[in-house]
Design a protein around this motif. Structure first.
Motif, short mmCIF file in Angstrom:
data_model
loop_
_atom_site.label_atom_id
_atom_site.label_comp_id
_atom_site.label_asym_id
_atom_site.label_seq_id
_atom_site.Cartn_x
_atom_site.Cartn_y
_atom_site.Cartn_z
N ASN A 65 -0.45 -8.27 20.75
CA ASN A 65 -0.72 -8.78 19.41
C ASN A 65 -0.16 -10.18 19.19
N HIS A 117 -1.77 -2.70 25.63
CA HIS A 117 -0.54 -3.11 24.95
C HIS A 117 -0.07 -2.08 23.93
N ALA A 118 -0.93 -1.72 22.98
CA ALA A 118 -0.47 -0.90 21.85
C ALA A 118 -0.78 0.58 22.03
N TRP A 126 -3.72 -2.57 17.08
CA TRP A 126 -2.28 -2.78 17.28
C TRP A 126 -1.42 -1.72 16.58
N HIS A 151 4.50 -2.59 23.14
CA HIS A 151 4.44 -2.74 21.70
C HIS A 151 5.62 -2.13 20.96
#
Length: 247
Positions: A65, A117-118, A126, A151
């Protein structure tokens, strides 16, 4: 293959240098970089150059993000300190470095693994994996047996059986954990560049896809030097204080 999983690097050169050295010293043959290369720290260009070099050598990399915000510019809804960090970071990066960030995918797959990532259920939104419920939601959204994400900045491991029974536990650094494929697994290695579990040591994990084990690691680094650079750059002092506190 031993795969080092590194996330939330956050422009922290000192942390990344130690983590890369530790991973290579423990036999890492490949790397997966799970996003948030920039934000908070004072060395975004150096960190991105290292990431680009690793990707050229075959590493997997996904967008975080903070990376997305840096590409598109600060948004009005961001907190003032976050907006300041985004705009400062943009002034530090060359066009090629920004292009590298912009080209990163939200997810990558390799073998039994999904890198994101999230979360796996809505990567572009996100949302955090805060508990077992969110972990199950992610695991049910993918056939991958091993999901690796960042994250959260807190090392954690979740699992889901074929009958729908879920579990979670906080890993002990340095202890290999069997992650056999009769279950699904979601692992959060913890933050390399900005730990937030009260331990200032950099975090990462190592996945051995032959032994089917996952080992979480903590690596001390010179967080005082990294914090001083943040102050010298004119970034918010709280970003440096977090490195001391690990929060």
């Amino acid at each position: 293959m031993k795969l080092a999983l590194i996330t939330d690097l956050h422009a922290n050169r000192e942390a990344l240098e130690e983590v890369l050295a530790h991973a290579r010293g423990h036999g890492a043959q490949q790397f997966a970089l799970l996003g948030d290369f920039v934000g908070y720290g004072a060395d975004p260009g150096w960190v991105l150059d290292q990431a680009r070099a690793l990707v050229e050598q075959g590493a997997f990399a996904v967008m975080g993000n903070h990376d997305a915000a840096t590409v598109r510019g600060a948004q009005p809804t961001m907190r003032p300190t976050a907006r300041l960090a985004v705009e400062w970071t943009r002034t530090q990066l060359a066009p090629a470095q920004l292009s590298f960030l912009a080209a990163l995918p939200l997810t990558r797959e390799h073998g039994t693994c999904l890198f994101v990532h999230a979360n796996a259920h809505a990567p572009a939104e996100w949302e955090y994996v805060l508990s077992r419920a969110e972990a199950v939601q992610s695991l049910q959204a993918t056939p991958a047996r091993h999901v690796f994400c960042g994250h959260m900045h807190l090392p954690m491991l979740y699992h889901l059986s074929g009958t729908g029974k879920a579990g979670d536990f906080a890993p002990v650094p340095g202890v290999p954990i069997p992650v056999l494929p009769h279950r699904q697994w979601l692992a959060i290695p913890g933050a390399c560049g900005q730990p937030r579990d009260g331990n200032p040591a950099a975090a990462y994990a190592m996945f051995d896809d032959e032994a089917m084990t996952l080992t979480f690691h903590r690596v001390p680094y010179d967080h005082d030097a990294a914090a001083k650079k943040i102050l010298a750059a004119g970034l918010p002092p709280e970003f440096g204080q977090r490195l001391h506190d690990g929060r």
